[in-house]
Enzyme design. Structure first.
Site, mmCIF file in Angstrom:
data_model
loop_
_atom_site.group_PDB
_atom_site.id
_atom_site.type_symbol
_atom_site.label_atom_id
_atom_site.label_comp_id
_atom_site.label_asym_id
_atom_site.label_seq_id
_atom_site.Cartn_x
_atom_site.Cartn_y
_atom_site.Cartn_z
ATOM 1 N N LYS A 137 104.894 33.248 60.521
ATOM 2 C CA LYS A 137 105.035 31.823 60.812
ATOM 3 C C LYS A 137 105.475 31.041 59.560
ATOM 4 C CE LYS A 137 103.251 32.697 64.924
ATOM 5 N NZ LYS A 137 104.059 33.375 65.936
HETATM 6 C C1 LIG Z 1 102.721 33.789 66.986
HETATM 7 C C2 LIG Z 1 102.450 33.117 68.243
HETATM 8 C C3 LIG Z 1 101.200 33.177 68.892
HETATM 9 C C4 LIG Z 1 100.094 34.075 68.449
HETATM 10 O O1 LIG Z 1 99.711 33.964 67.142
HETATM 11 P P1 LIG Z 1 98.959 35.191 66.419
HETATM 12 O O2 LIG Z 1 98.469 34.581 65.149
HETATM 13 O O3 LIG Z 1 99.954 36.261 66.212
HETATM 14 O O4 LIG Z 1 97.832 35.621 67.304
HETATM 15 C C5 LIG Z 1 101.011 32.429 70.040
HETATM 16 N N1 LIG Z 1 101.983 31.669 70.548
HETATM 17 C C6 LIG Z 1 103.200 31.599 69.990
HETATM 18 C C7 LIG Z 1 104.226 30.711 70.604
HETATM 19 C C8 LIG Z 1 103.482 32.336 68.830
HETATM 20 O O5 LIG Z 1 104.712 32.276 68.287
#
Ligand SMILES: *Cc1c(COP(=O)(O)O)cnc(C)c1O
Length: 411
Positions: free
Chosen positions: A196
């Site tokens: 992210k």
């Molecule tokens: C990355 C992501 C998640 C989940 O996050 P994690 O930290 O990997 O559990 C949920 N929703 C969206 C849209 C994402 O891009």
């Protein structure tokens, strides 16, 4: 006409994309301080507390809870919102599966609404069509840094008295009519996994956008086995199930340093995304990413669509030709819409069980969200990095122009 690289011509991109260091001495200093506390437990140490205080200040919110992942953050919001066995939760079919994991752990039923063709976000009209007396919540997914059309969505939620959970995992500092996403619905969920805008390795945050302290306490306890640590006297009586999704001090420490870089990361990504849109607008057959009116996008990635009727090539050929020019890209995003994953096709959340799907007549038929399916079949995704230089973006545009003009159908 210039010869494509895939046909033996010279490549558009001949220099490597610019890269950079995401972590530095700032993170190391925070980590050392965390270790020197002699505890890595969030409730005793100061790092997770500081991380949340900094986040709250940046977002202008009063309450937030740290979690072990973005998936966990969404589960916590669902639990705090009271989503339970047999409830329906409406969401987007183009998202990470983490969006629906918590829904199923609550034994609730995911329901998918269709998307707008070029923002790739939930279409408020489709949401309203999917509402039934069982609908308890909507999880809006602000995809790739682009905000959902929140005004009509909040109106629908108010009209039917349902909760709104914002999945902001891809949308740090994204705004909608001047308001940060994650502060508009009842809860905002963020991920700090390693892919992210900012990373703590893994981790997440839930904002609790209620003026009632008890709502905050509820979310806080739901991330911590329903341990009521914030009440005047610590209550260990457990009235319903909640997981342990605690963040550690090590993640909090890294998060403090990462948050300081977030503004720059988002600003840079916005600049680059806007440049890509400008660069590709007017190319026959290319539909650039459309930002929701009133929105400010922080481009976790850039996705455009091809109108295949305007080209002599398929999407796969376009994507391969672009890659050969030195522009990395992916045809589509997730391989198929979420309702086509085997788990939902077989209605098997738990091995050898149909529960909770047997409580519902929800079907996950192909074609049920046609626009979403169409998006995945016609999109091309380009990575964006805050470490790119303007020249990298210009070459991406040049590559797209070169491949487009080669394959454009002549009138
Ligand atoms: C990355 C992501 C998640 C989940 O996050 P994690 O930290 O990997 O559990 C949920 N929703 C969206 C849209 C994402 O891009």
């Amino acid at each position: 006409m210039t010869k494509l690289a895939i046909h033996g011509g010279s490549k558009v991109k001949t220099t490597p994309f610019s890269t950079g260091e995401r972590f530095g001495i700032e993170e190391a200093k925070e980590l050392l301080e965390a270790l020197n506390q002699n505890t890595l437990f969030y409730h005793f140490g100061q790092k997770v507390k500081q991380f949340l205080a900094d986040f709250n200040k940046m977002y202008g919110v009063k309450y937030s809870v740290a979690t072990s992942s973005g998936t966990a953050a969404i589960h916590v919001a669902l639990g705090a919102a009271g989503v339970t066995v047999g409830d329906e939760v409406i969401t987007s079919p183009i998202t990470d599966q983490g969006t629906i994991v918590g829904v199923l752990y609550q034994n609730a039923i995911p329901v998918f609404a269709d998307l707008e063709p070029n923002t790739y976000n939930l279409d408020p009209k489709s949401i309203e069509e999917k509402i039934t007396p069982k609908t308890k919540a909507i999880i809006v997914v602000h995809l790739a840094g682009n905000p959902c059309n929140m005004d009509p969505i909040m109106e629908i939620a108010k009209k039917y008295n349902i909760k709104v959970i914002e999945d902001c995992a891809q949308s740090y500092l994204t705004t909608y009519n001047g308001r940060l996403v994650g502060t508009i619905g009842d809860y905002g969920c963020f991920s700090t996994n390693d892919f992210k805008h900012i990373s703590t390795g893994d981790g997440g945050i839930v904002t609790v956008n209620s003026t009632h302290q008890e709502d905050y306490f509820k979310a806080h306890a739901f991330a911590d086995k329903n341990y009521q640590r914030l009440a005047d006297s610590v209550a260990r009586d457990i009235e319903y199930l909640a997981p342990n999704y605690r963040m550690t001090e090590l993640q909090g420490a890294v998060g403090i340093a990462q948050l300081k870089k977030l503004q720059w990361i988002c600003q840079t990504r916005n600049t680059y995304g806007e440049l890509l849109t400008k660069g590709m607008s007017g190319i026959e057959g290319i539909e650039p990413m459309k930002i929701t009116p009133g929105g400010w996008c922080t481009y976790w990635f850039y996705m455009f669509r091809l109108d295949e009727s305007k080209f002599t090539c398929s999407r796969a050929e376009f994507s391969q030709a672009l890659a050969a020019e030195g522009i990395p890209n992916q045809a589509g995003y997730i391989p198929k819409v979420l309702y086509q994953i085997p788990l939902l096709q077989k209605k098997q959340a738990y091995v050898d069980s149909q529960f909770p799907f047997d409580l519902s007549d929800q079907n996950y038929e192909a074609g049920s969200c046609p626009e979403a399916e169409d998006i995945l079949n016609t999109a091309i995704r380009i990575n964006i990095s805050e470490f790119y230089k303007i020249g990298d973006i210009e070459e991406i545009i040049e590559g797209i122009k070169k491949v487009s003009s080669y394959f454009q159908r002549k009138k």
